[in-house]
Structures are given as C-alpha cells and as structure tokens.
Design an enzyme around this catalytic site. Sequence first.
Site, PDB file in Angstrom:
ATOM      1  NE  ARG A 127      84.389  48.328 -23.990  1.00 17.64           N
ATOM      2  CZ  ARG A 127      84.435  49.323 -24.040  1.00 17.64           C
ATOM      3  NH1 ARG A 127      84.924  50.578 -22.792  1.00 17.64           N
ATOM      4  NH2 ARG A 127      85.843  49.847 -24.837  1.00 17.64           N
ATOM      5  NE  ARG A 161      85.470  50.612 -28.321  1.00 16.21           N
ATOM      6  CZ  ARG A 161      85.976  51.705 -27.172  1.00 16.21           C
ATOM      7  NH1 ARG A 161      85.224  52.307 -26.354  1.00 16.21           N
ATOM      8  NH2 ARG A 161      86.992  51.620 -27.349  1.00 16.21           N
ATOM      9  NE  ARG A 172      91.179  49.928 -26.774  1.00 16.62           N
ATOM     10  CZ  ARG A 172      90.533  49.603 -26.587  1.00 16.62           C
ATOM     11  NH1 ARG A 172      89.584  48.239 -26.997  1.00 16.62           N
ATOM     12  NH2 ARG A 172      89.648  50.212 -25.735  1.00 16.62           N
TER      13      ARG A 172
HETATM   14  P1  ADP Z   1      88.279  52.903 -24.228  1.00 16.95           P
HETATM   15  O1  ADP Z   1      86.554  52.926 -23.986  1.00 16.95           O
HETATM   16  O2  ADP Z   1      88.493  51.236 -23.877  1.00 16.95           O
HETATM   17  O3  ADP Z   1      89.350  54.100 -22.985  1.00 16.95           O
HETATM   18  P2  ADP Z   1      87.558  54.871 -25.674  1.00 16.95           P
HETATM   19  O4  ADP Z   1      87.324  55.061 -26.826  1.00 16.95           O
HETATM   20  O5  ADP Z   1      88.427  56.357 -25.240  1.00 16.95           O
HETATM   21  O6  ADP Z   1      88.171  53.418 -25.030  1.00 16.95           O
HETATM   22  O7  ADP Z   1      88.900  55.324 -27.096  1.00 16.95           O
HETATM   23  C1  ADP Z   1      89.521  54.267 -28.608  1.00 16.95           C
HETATM   24  C2  ADP Z   1      90.094  54.355 -29.610  1.00 16.95           C
HETATM   25  O8  ADP Z   1      90.366  55.789 -29.432  1.00 16.95           O
HETATM   26  C3  ADP Z   1      91.403  54.887 -28.540  1.00 16.95           C
HETATM   27  O9  ADP Z   1      92.379  53.054 -28.392  1.00 16.95           O
HETATM   28  C4  ADP Z   1      92.234  55.306 -29.500  1.00 16.95           C
HETATM   29  O10 ADP Z   1      92.636  54.970 -30.690  1.00 16.95           O
HETATM   30  C5  ADP Z   1      90.968  56.805 -29.514  1.00 16.95           C
HETATM   31  N1  ADP Z   1      91.233  57.936 -28.921  1.00 16.95           N
HETATM   32  C6  ADP Z   1      90.495  58.208 -27.702  1.00 16.95           C
HETATM   33  N2  ADP Z   1      90.874  58.998 -26.994  1.00 16.95           N
HETATM   34  C7  ADP Z   1      91.288  59.533 -27.234  1.00 16.95           C
HETATM   35  C8  ADP Z   1      92.714  60.736 -26.594  1.00 16.95           C
HETATM   36  N3  ADP Z   1      92.784  61.439 -25.976  1.00 16.95           N
HETATM   37  N4  ADP Z   1      93.662  61.142 -27.257  1.00 16.95           N
HETATM   38  C9  ADP Z   1      94.561  59.534 -28.244  1.00 16.95           C
HETATM   39  N5  ADP Z   1      93.006  59.085 -28.822  1.00 16.95           N
HETATM   40  C10 ADP Z   1      91.816  58.822 -28.473  1.00 16.95           C
HETATM   41  P1  ADP Z   2      85.774  52.468 -20.071  1.00 21.97           P
HETATM   42  O1  ADP Z   2      85.223  54.121 -20.143  1.00 21.97           O
HETATM   43  O2  ADP Z   2      86.557  52.622 -19.565  1.00 21.97           O
HETATM   44  O3  ADP Z   2      86.479  52.018 -21.597  1.00 21.97           O
HETATM   45  P2  ADP Z   2      83.842  50.879 -19.982  1.00 21.97           P
HETATM   46  O4  ADP Z   2      82.408  51.052 -19.092  1.00 21.97           O
HETATM   47  O5  ADP Z   2      83.079  50.990 -21.282  1.00 21.97           O
HETATM   48  O6  ADP Z   2      84.611  51.718 -19.481  1.00 21.97           O
HETATM   49  O7  ADP Z   2      83.421  49.571 -18.705  1.00 21.97           O
HETATM   50  C1  ADP Z   2      83.752  48.335 -19.771  1.00 21.97           C
HETATM   51  C2  ADP Z   2      83.241  47.020 -19.055  1.00 21.97           C
HETATM   52  O8  ADP Z   2      83.287  47.117 -17.856  1.00 21.97           O
HETATM   53  C3  ADP Z   2      81.568  47.487 -20.084  1.00 21.97           C
HETATM   54  O9  ADP Z   2      81.242  46.283 -20.572  1.00 21.97           O
HETATM   55  C4  ADP Z   2      81.230  47.463 -18.735  1.00 21.97           C
HETATM   56  O10 ADP Z   2      79.521  47.189 -18.492  1.00 21.97           O
HETATM   57  C5  ADP Z   2      81.994  46.906 -17.206  1.00 21.97           C
HETATM   58  N1  ADP Z   2      81.801  47.531 -16.690  1.00 21.97           N
HETATM   59  C6  ADP Z   2      82.276  48.565 -16.195  1.00 21.97           C
HETATM   60  N2  ADP Z   2      82.031  49.136 -14.502  1.00 21.97           N
HETATM   61  C7  ADP Z   2      82.277  47.691 -13.870  1.00 21.97           C
HETATM   62  C8  ADP Z   2      82.041  48.088 -12.425  1.00 21.97           C
HETATM   63  N3  ADP Z   2      82.523  48.504 -11.642  1.00 21.97           N
HETATM   64  N4  ADP Z   2      81.947  46.451 -11.871  1.00 21.97           N
HETATM   65  C9  ADP Z   2      82.234  45.680 -13.493  1.00 21.97           C
HETATM   66  N5  ADP Z   2      82.669  45.365 -14.506  1.00 21.97           N
HETATM   67  C10 ADP Z   2      82.211  46.913 -14.708  1.00 21.97           C
END
Ligand code: ADP
Ligand code: ADP
Length: 219
Positions: A127, A161, A172
């Site tokens: 990503r 990130r 995570r």
């Molecule tokens: P991802 O896109 O990989 O799902 P997020 O961007 O949503 O991750 O979250 C990144 C980090 O921010 C999490 O690992 C956690 O530490 C914190 N975080 C985000 N949303 C929440 C939530 N609803 N409750 C607790 N922690 C959160």
């Molecule tokens: P989340 O917010 O749930 O953590 P992201 O939307 O950031 O997930 O996606 C995580 C990674 O996977 C990014 O690098 C994104 O470009 C890629 N990705 C998202 N959707 C798909 C898909 N349907 N197939 C393959 N790769 C994807």
Amino acid sequence: MDLILLGLPGAGKGTQAEYIVKEYNVPHISTGDIFRAALKNETPLGLEAKKYMDAGELVPDEVTNNIVKERLQEDDVKDGFLLDGYPRTLNQSEALKNNLQDLGRELDAVIYLNVPKEILIERLAGRYICSNCGATYHKLNNPTQVEGVCDNCGGTEFHQRDDDKPETVEKRIKVNEEQTDKLVEYFNNEGVLVEIEGNRDPKDVFAEVKEILQGKTLN
Ligand code: ADP
Ligand code: ADP
Ligand code: ZN
C-alpha cells in the site's frame, strides 16, 4: 444515507470509500484518518493515539467514541455519512447506536468487505498513499495510471504508512480479527449487514456496493 464500511485492515475500506464518496456525495469519516491528522499536527489526541497506533493496537473506546460523537454533530453529516474503520468493537457499536438514536437516525447498511487473511498481508505491504490528497494505491494491484503521478490530484509525492510494516501488520490483523467477527454478528442481528466478497477487482466490488445501495435508496 448512513453507512458503515466494515473489514479487516487492508480489506479495501479506504478504496471503496473513495468511490462511494464520489458517487453519493456523503462525507467520509475515517477514524484512522482522524488519528493520523491529529498525529501530524501533534495535538494531545494525536500523541495519545500514537502509542496505540505504533503498536498496532486499538485506541481506547472512550477516546474514539467521543471523537465520532462530536464529528456526527457537524453540519455536513446531516444528509448522511460513511463511517470507515468505526465501530471496531462492540462497545463502539453500542455507543454509536445510542448516538444515532439521540440524533433520530438509523443505519441504512453496514457493508462488510470479506477478504482472506493471507491476501491482507500482501495488500498492506504494497500500500502507498498520495501525500497530497490521501488517495490509496498498491504497488502491484492498483498502481497510479502514470507512474509517480496521482490519478486523483496529479501529486507526485507518495508515502507508506508507518503501521504498514510487516511486524505491525500481523498484530493489527490479529487485534481486529476477534472484534470483526463479533461486529459481523452484531450487525447481522440488527438486520443491516451486507457481506461482499472483497477479494476481486476493486471496480467489481464497487459495482456490488452500488447495487446494494440502489436497493436501499428505493426502499
Ligand atoms: P486500516 O485502514 O488499516 O484498517 P485505520 O486507518 O482504520 O487502519 O486505523 C489505523 C489505526 O488507528 C488502528 O490500528 C488503530 O490504532 C487506530 N484506530 C482507527 N480506528 C479505530 C477505532 N475505531 N478504534 C480504535 N482504534 C482505531
Ligand atoms: P483498508 O482501508 O481497509 O485498510 P485500503 O483501501 O487502504 O484498505 O486497501 C489496502 C491496499 O489494498 C491498498 O494498497 C489498496 O490499493 C489495495 N486494494 C484495495 N482494494 C483492493 C482490491 N479489491 N483488490 C486488490 N487490491 C486492493
Ligand atoms: Zn493525490
């Protein structure tokens, strides 16, 4: 339209959120984005959240619930919202339920993006994000159309990130797995859960999202 995107880290919530926001013009509320912005601005919230984020753990419910509660009182949320990454625990789900009750509104759909765990690890490892507008890409699956130029804003700076390092990624996923199963059950019981197979082309995933939302707005 009041929507939630549910799914493990890497399931594609942020990616689908970009499509949904463009199509339906609802504000995108990502608690992860809120914490990252606070961290960048070195606010007390950011410094508090950093400890948990660096460790791949969840920020305490009380902190997170308050932030969302305040955000849902803002003007732009009047006609709808798209929550991404919240709720993540049963406690947060209950807090949200109370909040929405107080505001006199109801969820239209909770979209659960289901993706096998092995796939998530490679997605997070590849990503990268536009440093200007926050658009999300993947080195192999979803690169920019022109190498090094953001499709969305033309920006040329990108970053990964901090918490997408392999050590943090596994933590995570593990932390979120237990909670996500419970949330799926919870929202299923509430009658609002829609499960989508997330392991296919992002555009195909979105086509299904659209079908589901079309059904909702006609109801
Ligand atoms: P991802 O896109 O990989 O799902 P997020 O961007 O949503 O991750 O979250 C990144 C980090 O921010 C999490 O690992 C956690 O530490 C914190 N975080 C985000 N949303 C929440 C939530 N609803 N409750 C607790 N922690 C959160
Ligand atoms: P989340 O917010 O749930 O953590 P992201 O939307 O950031 O997930 O996606 C995580 C990674 O996977 C990014 O690098 C994104 O470009 C890629 N990705 C998202 N959707 C798909 C898909 N349907 N197939 C393959 N790769 C994807
Ligand atoms: Zn951009």
